[in-house]
Design a protein around this motif. Structure first.
Motif, PDB file in Angstrom:
ATOM      1  N   LEU A  26       8.399  47.353  61.824  1.00  0.00           N
ATOM      2  CA  LEU A  26       7.011  47.784  61.664  1.00  0.00           C
ATOM      3  C   LEU A  26       6.916  49.170  61.022  1.00  0.00           C
ATOM      4  O   LEU A  26       6.037  49.420  60.191  1.00  0.00           O
ATOM      5  N   ALA A  31       2.744  46.216  59.581  1.00  0.00           N
ATOM      6  CA  ALA A  31       2.428  44.862  60.045  1.00  0.00           C
ATOM      7  C   ALA A  31       1.686  44.103  58.954  1.00  0.00           C
ATOM      8  O   ALA A  31       1.102  44.711  58.046  1.00  0.00           O
ATOM      9  N   ALA A 167       5.603  41.633  64.433  1.00  0.00           N
ATOM     10  CA  ALA A 167       4.224  42.012  64.754  1.00  0.00           C
ATOM     11  C   ALA A 167       3.698  41.197  65.929  1.00  0.00           C
ATOM     12  O   ALA A 167       2.988  41.722  66.798  1.00  0.00           O
TER      13      ALA A 167
END
Length: 217
Positions: A26, A31, A167
């Protein structure tokens, strides 16, 4: 820090490598656009791994110890009330009675505040325990998920599938963290008044220069 043997103390270290992979993906790539994790990241201002580490390190035992000590103080104050009556009369006796009554009233208010503070400390300790249990449950779910397999067995170069899986894992963990965050703020908003309690003795009775002192034996 006291030893803890709850679910989070056991599952937290096991989940850490997965969460580190999630954070790395991330932080490096962000994301997917529109993913629900963005709302959590903006609101909480932390990554999944760091959020979990915060709860792993939490220990409610010191709070419960403080609550116990505060209740001991309450018992001590209530066991030794300030006398408000004396066996003599005159302006000095009236002044003493007024001051002693003010001290008694303040002590009563103070012991009430201490008891409320002890209860609040217990409530916060219970919140820690409940939050740790919720975070542990979320970790157990992500560790056995298909997304965990995708993240841990994916190629060195992060693909779209790996990023979405990361995510998804992060969002699921942060769901529990966000719920705990909201519950904690609710506890603060609904907690007892824990501010300073100033002493207000009030005005002394008017002194009388012709007053007499009557001492009773």
């Amino acid at each position: 820090m006291s030893e803890r043997f709850d679910a989070l103390s056991r599952i937290g270290p096991v989940a850490r490598p997965l969460l580190d992979r999630v954070d790395a993906a991330l932080l490096a790539h962000g994301a997917p656009q529109g993913h629900r994790i963005w709302a959590h990241l903006r609101r909480l201002g932390t990554t999944p791994a760091d959020a979990v580490a915060f709860f792993v390190d939490a220990d409610a035992a010191p709070l419960r110890a403080v609550a116990g000590r505060l209740r001991g103080e309450v018992a001590a104050f209530r066991a030794a009330p300030a006398p408000t009556q004396v066996r003599w009369t005159g302006s000095g006796a009236e002044t003493y009675a007024a001051r002693a009554t003010a001290v008694r009233d303040h002590t009563d208010a103070m012991t009430g505040r201490l008891a409320a503070t002890a209860s609040f400390a217990d409530d916060v300790a219970a919140w820690w325990d409940e939050s740790r249990a919720a975070v542990a449950a979320a970790l157990a779910e992500v560790l056995t998920s298909a997304q965990a397999i995708t993240v841990t067995t994916g190629p060195a170069t992060v693909t779209t599938d790996v990023l979405r899986a990361a995510a998804d894992i992060g969002a699921h963990v942060l769901d529990a963290v966000a719920a705990a965050h909201e519950a904690g703020h609710g506890l603060l908003r609904g907690g007892a008044d824990l501010g300073e309690l100033p002493f207000a003795p009030g005005a002394d009775p008017q002194r009388r220069v012709d007053a007499t002192v009557d001492v009773h034996h």
